[in-house]
Design a protein around this motif. Structure first.
Motif, PDB file in Angstrom:
ATOM      1  N   ASN A 213      32.334  57.936  33.933  1.00  0.00           N
ATOM      2  CA  ASN A 213      33.161  59.143  34.069  1.00  0.00           C
ATOM      3  C   ASN A 213      34.624  58.783  34.328  1.00  0.00           C
ATOM      4  N   MET A 214      34.839  57.765  35.149  1.00  0.00           N
ATOM      5  CA  MET A 214      36.208  57.335  35.433  1.00  0.00           C
ATOM      6  C   MET A 214      36.903  56.864  34.164  1.00  0.00           C
ATOM      7  N   LEU A 215      36.215  56.056  33.377  1.00  0.00           N
ATOM      8  CA  LEU A 215      36.811  55.534  32.147  1.00  0.00           C
ATOM      9  C   LEU A 215      37.080  56.656  31.155  1.00  0.00           C
ATOM     10  N   ASN A 216      36.183  57.647  31.087  1.00  0.00           N
ATOM     11  CA  ASN A 216      36.405  58.777  30.188  1.00  0.00           C
ATOM     12  C   ASN A 216      37.628  59.582  30.609  1.00  0.00           C
ATOM     13  N   GLN A 217      37.813  59.776  31.900  1.00  0.00           N
ATOM     14  CA  GLN A 217      38.988  60.520  32.388  1.00  0.00           C
ATOM     15  C   GLN A 217      40.283  59.796  32.051  1.00  0.00           C
ATOM     16  N   LEU A 218      40.242  58.471  32.079  1.00  0.00           N
ATOM     17  CA  LEU A 218      41.443  57.688  31.816  1.00  0.00           C
ATOM     18  C   LEU A 218      41.634  57.385  30.332  1.00  0.00           C
ATOM     19  N   GLY A 219      40.692  57.828  29.489  1.00  0.00           N
ATOM     20  CA  GLY A 219      40.788  57.520  28.070  1.00  0.00           C
ATOM     21  C   GLY A 219      40.493  56.069  27.756  1.00  0.00           C
ATOM     22  N   GLU A 242      41.852  43.005  40.491  1.00  0.00           N
ATOM     23  CA  GLU A 242      42.390  42.562  39.206  1.00  0.00           C
ATOM     24  C   GLU A 242      41.627  41.370  38.658  1.00  0.00           C
ATOM     25  N   SER A 243      41.171  40.484  39.517  1.00  0.00           N
ATOM     26  CA  SER A 243      40.443  39.308  39.075  1.00  0.00           C
ATOM     27  C   SER A 243      39.125  39.687  38.413  1.00  0.00           C
ATOM     28  N   ALA A 244      38.410  40.631  39.027  1.00  0.00           N
ATOM     29  CA  ALA A 244      37.120  41.047  38.474  1.00  0.00           C
ATOM     30  C   ALA A 244      37.296  41.705  37.112  1.00  0.00           C
ATOM     31  N   LEU A 245      38.308  42.544  36.966  1.00  0.00           N
ATOM     32  CA  LEU A 245      38.558  43.195  35.680  1.00  0.00           C
ATOM     33  C   LEU A 245      39.031  42.198  34.630  1.00  0.00           C
ATOM     34  N   ARG A 246      39.765  41.178  35.054  1.00  0.00           N
ATOM     35  CA  ARG A 246      40.200  40.156  34.118  1.00  0.00           C
ATOM     36  C   ARG A 246      39.005  39.341  33.603  1.00  0.00           C
ATOM     37  N   ASP A 247      38.041  39.119  34.470  1.00  0.00           N
ATOM     38  CA  ASP A 247      36.871  38.327  34.084  1.00  0.00           C
ATOM     39  C   ASP A 247      36.033  39.002  33.010  1.00  0.00           C
ATOM     40  N   VAL A 248      36.116  40.331  32.917  1.00  0.00           N
ATOM     41  CA  VAL A 248      35.355  41.037  31.877  1.00  0.00           C
ATOM     42  C   VAL A 248      36.249  41.396  30.689  1.00  0.00           C
ATOM     43  N   ASN A 249      37.387  40.700  30.571  1.00  0.00           N
ATOM     44  CA  ASN A 249      38.273  40.799  29.395  1.00  0.00           C
ATOM     45  C   ASN A 249      38.892  42.184  29.222  1.00  0.00           C
ATOM     46  N   ILE A 250      39.263  42.819  30.325  1.00  0.00           N
ATOM     47  CA  ILE A 250      40.018  44.069  30.244  1.00  0.00           C
ATOM     48  C   ILE A 250      41.500  43.726  30.312  1.00  0.00           C
ATOM     49  N   VAL A 257      45.819  50.611  35.401  1.00  0.00           N
ATOM     50  CA  VAL A 257      45.474  52.038  35.415  1.00  0.00           C
ATOM     51  C   VAL A 257      44.183  52.262  36.194  1.00  0.00           C
ATOM     52  N   ILE A 258      43.193  51.399  35.974  1.00  0.00           N
ATOM     53  CA  ILE A 258      41.908  51.546  36.661  1.00  0.00           C
ATOM     54  C   ILE A 258      42.068  51.354  38.164  1.00  0.00           C
ATOM     55  N   LEU A 259      42.780  50.311  38.559  1.00  0.00           N
ATOM     56  CA  LEU A 259      42.942  50.034  39.988  1.00  0.00           C
ATOM     57  C   LEU A 259      43.731  51.139  40.682  1.00  0.00           C
ATOM     58  N   ILE A 262      41.475  54.156  41.159  1.00  0.00           N
ATOM     59  CA  ILE A 262      40.520  53.966  42.257  1.00  0.00           C
ATOM     60  C   ILE A 262      41.192  54.195  43.604  1.00  0.00           C
ATOM     61  N   LYS A 263      42.450  53.781  43.745  1.00  0.00           N
ATOM     62  CA  LYS A 263      43.176  53.994  45.000  1.00  0.00           C
ATOM     63  C   LYS A 263      43.398  55.478  45.268  1.00  0.00           C
ATOM     64  N   ARG A 264      43.657  56.245  44.185  1.00  0.00           N
ATOM     65  CA  ARG A 264      43.976  57.657  44.347  1.00  0.00           C
ATOM     66  C   ARG A 264      42.732  58.544  44.425  1.00  0.00           C
ATOM     67  N   GLU A 265      41.553  57.996  44.114  1.00  0.00           N
ATOM     68  CA  GLU A 265      40.330  58.790  44.152  1.00  0.00           C
ATOM     69  C   GLU A 265      39.414  58.266  45.252  1.00  0.00           C
ATOM     70  N   PRO A 266      39.404  58.888  46.417  1.00  0.00           N
ATOM     71  CA  PRO A 266      38.582  58.399  47.536  1.00  0.00           C
ATOM     72  C   PRO A 266      37.073  58.379  47.208  1.00  0.00           C
ATOM     73  N   GLY A 267      36.649  59.297  46.319  1.00  0.00           N
ATOM     74  CA  GLY A 267      35.230  59.349  46.011  1.00  0.00           C
ATOM     75  C   GLY A 267      34.703  58.095  45.330  1.00  0.00           C
ATOM     76  N   LEU A 268      35.567  57.389  44.609  1.00  0.00           N
ATOM     77  CA  LEU A 268      35.134  56.187  43.904  1.00  0.00           C
ATOM     78  C   LEU A 268      34.965  55.016  44.862  1.00  0.00           C
ATOM     79  N   THR A 269      35.576  55.074  46.002  1.00  0.00           N
ATOM     80  CA  THR A 269      35.481  53.964  46.949  1.00  0.00           C
ATOM     81  C   THR A 269      34.327  54.138  47.924  1.00  0.00           C
ATOM     82  N   LYS A 270      33.554  55.204  47.737  1.00  0.00           N
ATOM     83  CA  LYS A 270      32.391  55.425  48.587  1.00  0.00           C
ATOM     84  C   LYS A 270      31.153  54.970  47.827  1.00  0.00           C
TER      85      LYS A 270
END
Length: 272
Positions: A213-219, A242-250, A257-259, A262-270
């Motif tokens: 859902n997060m990825l769909n919202q961000l396009g 950033e390291s984890a996302l880099r490891d999966v070739n993003i 944008v993803i990070l 996540i900072k601005r959406e408290p629900g994703l950090t729960k």
């Protein structure tokens, strides 16, 4: 004494080397079967990557050839172990003046009871045609679905009917009916298999629902496969960096944008 010591020394070395080899094997050293399996899988992956880059007719020809070889081997094996005795026995001929319907039934039984060479030919045509048609349908339509599966089954069934000599009184009609029967059976199997696959996929995708859902919202829905490849489930979202996302070739842009999201959406950090 020195001569005796020198003669014995090579024997000691040979014994120790053989013992070391035995210990290495017993401790789970290199497994020849596992190595052979890995090499075969690597070769298979390489062939698939190569064929994906080829034109449709090249991939279809190679796929048909592989399918025919596999079917021929299976048919020859079945003909060899058939209770009729295989190719050593002559194929019986129909009695004269036989009723057309009885003649068709006799031809069907004759086609299915042939020796190794007959069965190898029949199965090679059937599996080769199925593989080739499936390949073309997938390339042309861009998807592997029940329609393509049924079309491949129809073509393979019709060719099997013609090559095996089934339905002599009216071979065209018999080829169509045989192809339709093949299509119905394979379509049914495809639908059943697809339902099981969807159930399994649904259960697996539940672990990525919030991330998807997060990825769909961000396009950035194209990077869902990267999350799955790196096993970045919903439980890992609070730990993403950033390291984890880099490891999966993003790439860097989507990473930022993803990070930030996540900072601005408290629900994703729960975590769940």
């Amino acid at each position: 004494m020195e001569g005796m010591g020198q003669k014995r020394r090579p024997l000691v070395v040979m014994a120790s080397s053989s013992t070391t080899a035995a210990q290495s094997a017993s401790r789970g050293g290199a497994n020849p079967l596992a190595e052979l399996t890995d090499r075969f899988r690597s070769l298979e992956v390489g062939v698939r990557e190569w064929m994906a880059k080829q034109p449709t007719h090249i991939e279809a020809a190679v796929t048909t050839a592989f399918g025919a070889v596999q079917g021929g081997a299976l048919g020859g094996l079945m003909g060899t172990f058939a209770p009729e005795g295989g190719a050593g026995l002559p194929v019986p001929q129909p009695p004269p003046g036989l009723d057309p319907k009885a003649m068709a039934t006799f031809k069907q039984a004759q086609a299915l009871a042939g020796g190794p060479l007959v069965q190898a030919r029949n199965f090679a045509v059937m599996t080769g045609a199925n593989a080739g048609i499936s390949c073309v349908m997938r390339r042309v339509r861009g998807v592997e679905d029940v329609q393509g599966s049924m079309a491949a089954a129809f073509g393979s069934g019709a060719l099997f009917s013609i090559v095996s000599g089934m339905g002599t009184p009216n071979p065209v009609v018999n080829a169509i009916t045989t192809g339709m029967a093949f299509a119905v059976f394979q379509g049914g199997f495809f639908i059943v298999g697809q339902k099981f696959s969807k159930t399994k996929t649904h259960n697996e995708d539940m672990n990525y629902s919030r991330g998807r859902n997060m990825l769909n919202q961000l396009g950035l829905q194209n990077y869902e496969k990267n999350f799955k490849k790196g096993l970045l489930t919903d439980e890992t979202l609070p730990l993403l960096n950033e390291s984890a996302l880099r490891d999966v070739n993003i790439p860097p842009g989507p990473r930022l944008v993803i990070l930030e999201h996540i900072k601005r959406e408290p629900g994703l950090t729960k975590s769940n």
